[in-house]
Motif scaffolding. Structure first.
Motif, PDB file in Angstrom:
ATOM      1  N   PRO A  86       2.716  18.998   0.295  1.00  0.00           N
ATOM      2  CA  PRO A  86       3.137  17.632   0.643  1.00  0.00           C
ATOM      3  C   PRO A  86       4.329  17.084  -0.166  1.00  0.00           C
ATOM      4  O   PRO A  86       4.533  15.872  -0.179  1.00  0.00           O
ATOM      5  CB  PRO A  86       1.872  16.838   0.292  1.00  0.00           C
ATOM      6  N   CYS A  87       5.106  17.940  -0.853  1.00  0.00           N
ATOM      7  CA  CYS A  87       6.135  17.450  -1.787  1.00  0.00           C
ATOM      8  C   CYS A  87       6.997  16.357  -1.130  1.00  0.00           C
ATOM      9  O   CYS A  87       7.615  16.586  -0.085  1.00  0.00           O
ATOM     10  CB  CYS A  87       7.017  18.600  -2.253  1.00  0.00           C
ATOM     11  N   ALA A  88       7.030  15.203  -1.805  1.00  0.00           N
ATOM     12  CA  ALA A  88       7.579  14.003  -1.172  1.00  0.00           C
ATOM     13  C   ALA A  88       9.082  14.072  -0.918  1.00  0.00           C
ATOM     14  O   ALA A  88       9.594  13.392  -0.038  1.00  0.00           O
ATOM     15  CB  ALA A  88       7.259  12.787  -2.043  1.00  0.00           C
ATOM     16  N   ARG A 112       4.634  10.857  -8.322  1.00  0.00           N
ATOM     17  CA  ARG A 112       5.486  10.238  -7.290  1.00  0.00           C
ATOM     18  C   ARG A 112       6.083  11.289  -6.353  1.00  0.00           C
ATOM     19  O   ARG A 112       6.355  11.025  -5.204  1.00  0.00           O
ATOM     20  CB  ARG A 112       6.613   9.422  -7.946  1.00  0.00           C
ATOM     21  N   LYS A 136       4.479  13.776  -5.403  1.00  0.00           N
ATOM     22  CA  LYS A 136       3.320  14.400  -4.736  1.00  0.00           C
ATOM     23  C   LYS A 136       3.262  15.905  -5.021  1.00  0.00           C
ATOM     24  O   LYS A 136       3.062  16.738  -4.132  1.00  0.00           O
ATOM     25  CB  LYS A 136       3.329  14.129  -3.218  1.00  0.00           C
ATOM     26  N   THR A 160      11.460  12.253   4.901  1.00  0.00           N
ATOM     27  CA  THR A 160      10.526  12.798   3.912  1.00  0.00           C
ATOM     28  C   THR A 160       9.623  11.674   3.401  1.00  0.00           C
ATOM     29  O   THR A 160       9.918  10.482   3.592  1.00  0.00           O
ATOM     30  CB  THR A 160      11.276  13.405   2.704  1.00  0.00           C
ATOM     31  N   ALA A 161       8.542  12.061   2.703  1.00  0.00           N
ATOM     32  CA  ALA A 161       7.598  11.051   2.206  1.00  0.00           C
ATOM     33  C   ALA A 161       8.230  10.148   1.154  1.00  0.00           C
ATOM     34  O   ALA A 161       7.755   9.035   0.915  1.00  0.00           O
ATOM     35  CB  ALA A 161       6.368  11.752   1.645  1.00  0.00           C
ATOM     36  N   SER A 162       9.295  10.604   0.491  1.00  0.00           N
ATOM     37  CA  SER A 162       9.905   9.756  -0.549  1.00  0.00           C
ATOM     38  C   SER A 162      10.959   8.817   0.035  1.00  0.00           C
ATOM     39  O   SER A 162      11.575   8.054  -0.711  1.00  0.00           O
ATOM     40  CB  SER A 162      10.513  10.614  -1.665  1.00  0.00           C
TER      41      SER A 162
END
Ligand code: SF4
Length: 420
Positions: free
Chosen positions: A140-142, A255, A257, A323-325
């Motif tokens: 899941p790397c943000a 942060r 992930k 992306t998640a970030s």
């Protein structure tokens, strides 16, 4: 793609002027890589002679294919990461094309994987070959766009990997470099436990004439005792491990992930170094991740100084949409990012030099990659192709062979020596 084109009877040239088809394998992972890919495509498109065809393949094409058509006039074909095996077919379609409309097919479903046989004839360079064991990633790397580009992790069947290794062995390959987005995740989707260990055992047994097997891209937390023991037990598996850690501060890692168990990292590196003496450990780090304070960065510096990695790459955070970030935006000024990267690399330069100096007077096996002007350039077990250092040898030796070399000089990343 190179192997499939070889199989289909095409010949290669490094000189764009001589090529009938120009293929750019683009990267779309981070901003600077995208810029480089775009620039290369634009340059080749501008210099195209009549009848020449330009194909953009790879990650940038997969994610931004239709945009590329607008941004690079003169592009003839686009091939994404999900259907790279269509390269020969795409060339044939371009040859039959009656107009100049670009041809592309960019499905979103993952098609690379389990049943992929690999090419029947193999293409090797300098005695070394990459062996892809899986594709895609389920972590899941943000900050990372790779799962968006590649899709989830899909392992190739072990028997197909072994069959490809056997073909590589009979072609004279001396080094197999195992790759995927996360090699330590190998086999989970096939119901295997400790899949990488099982695969390594099969490869070692099936291909005894390949003296070097190198493992890239291990995910922290998944370097198991079994993996470490397997590496220690087989001299064919190089004492080298690439484990991207991305940061050394717990909060930054959270942060991101990413696994944030710093104690695990210390314990595992200690275990690797005691069980596999002389092991070269490579890692990569991101600086300037959103919210990275000076104190967090200092913790990263202390972490790197304490663990003294043999090889280290540092990247400035690159903001990627989707992306998640993304909601964290990109608040760290560019100057701060560059400054932090410079400080980290200066620290590593000192560590690398110290480590290199320890090899002066020792003899290392070196795989020779090129020769000329009375010299050869090769790599020792400490150097993965294209990303680590080299060993410069004061004699012209056979390309693709592994030769013992007595080390006579050291720089931060490279060594010099004479054949024994
Ligand atoms: S493990 Fe690697 S490829 Fe997968 S999401 Fe994380 S950084 Fe991206």
């Amino acid at each position: 793609m190179a192997q499939l084109l070889d199989d289909a009877g095409h010949s290669r040239t490094e000189n764009p002027d001589k090529a009938h088809v120009l293929i750019v394998n683009t990267c779309g992972f981070i901003g600077p890589a995208r810029d480089e890919s775009l620039q290369t495509l634009r340059e080749l498109a501008a210099g195209k002679r009549s009848g020449q065809q330009l194909i953009a393949a790879g990650c940038l094409s997969q994610r931004y294919g239709t945009q590329l058509i607008r941004e690079v006039p003169g592009l003839d074909g686009i091939l994404g990461t999900r259907r790279w095996m269509d390269i020969v077919h795409l060339g044939q379609r371009l040859n039959r094309r009656k107009n100049t409309k670009p041809i592309y097919h960019l499905p979103n479903y993952p098609t690379v994987g389990r049943d992929e046989h690999g090419a029947q004839r193999v293409a090797i360079q300098g005695g070394s070959a990459y062996l892809k064991i899986a594709d895609g990633c389920r972590r899941p790397c943000a900050f990372c766009a790779i799962p968006l580009i590649k899709g989830t992790h899909v392992s190739r069947a072990p028997e197909l990997i072994v069959a490809e290794a056997l073909r590589l062995q009979s072609s004279g390959v001396r080094e197999l470099v195992l790759i995927s987005q996360d090699t330590t995740d190998y086999g989970h989707d096939l119901g295997m436990k400790n899949g990488l260990v099982q695969l390594l055992e099969k490869l070692v047994a099936a291909a005894p004439d390949i003296p070097w097997i190198r493992i890239m891209y291990a995910y922290p937390g998944y370097v198991t005792d079994e993996l470490i023991e397997t590496m220690a037990r087989h001299s064919q598996i190089l004492p080298y491990l690439d484990m991207p850690l991305q940061h050394g501060h717990r909060q930054t890692l959270k942060r991101m992930k990413r696994p944030a168990n710093i104690e695990w990292v210390h314990r595992t590196i200690q275990k690797l170094r005691t069980t596999i003496p002389g092991i070269a450990i490579r890692s990569t780090f991101i600086v300037g991740y959103p919210g990275e304070t000076e104190a967090e960065f200092q913790t990263l510096m202390e972490f790197v100084n304490a663990l003294k990695f043999d090889r280290l790459g540092a990247f400035e955070f690159s903001f990627e949409t989707g992306t998640a970030s993304e909601p964290l935006a990109d608040p760290i000024p560019q100057l701060v990012k560059s400054e932090r990267r410079r400080r980290l690399m200066e620290l590593q330069e000192r560590i690398s030099l110290q480590k290199s100096l320890e090899f002066v007077g020792q003899t290392l096996d070196v795989i020779i990659e090129g020769t000329g002007d009375g010299l050869s350039v090769g790599r020792s077990y400490r150097d993965a192709p294209e990303i680590d250092g080299t060993v410069i040898v004061d004699n012209e030796l056979d390309v693709g062979e592994i030769t013992p070399v007595r080390i006579t000089g050291a720089m931060a990343h490279d060594l010099t020596g004479s054949p024994v």
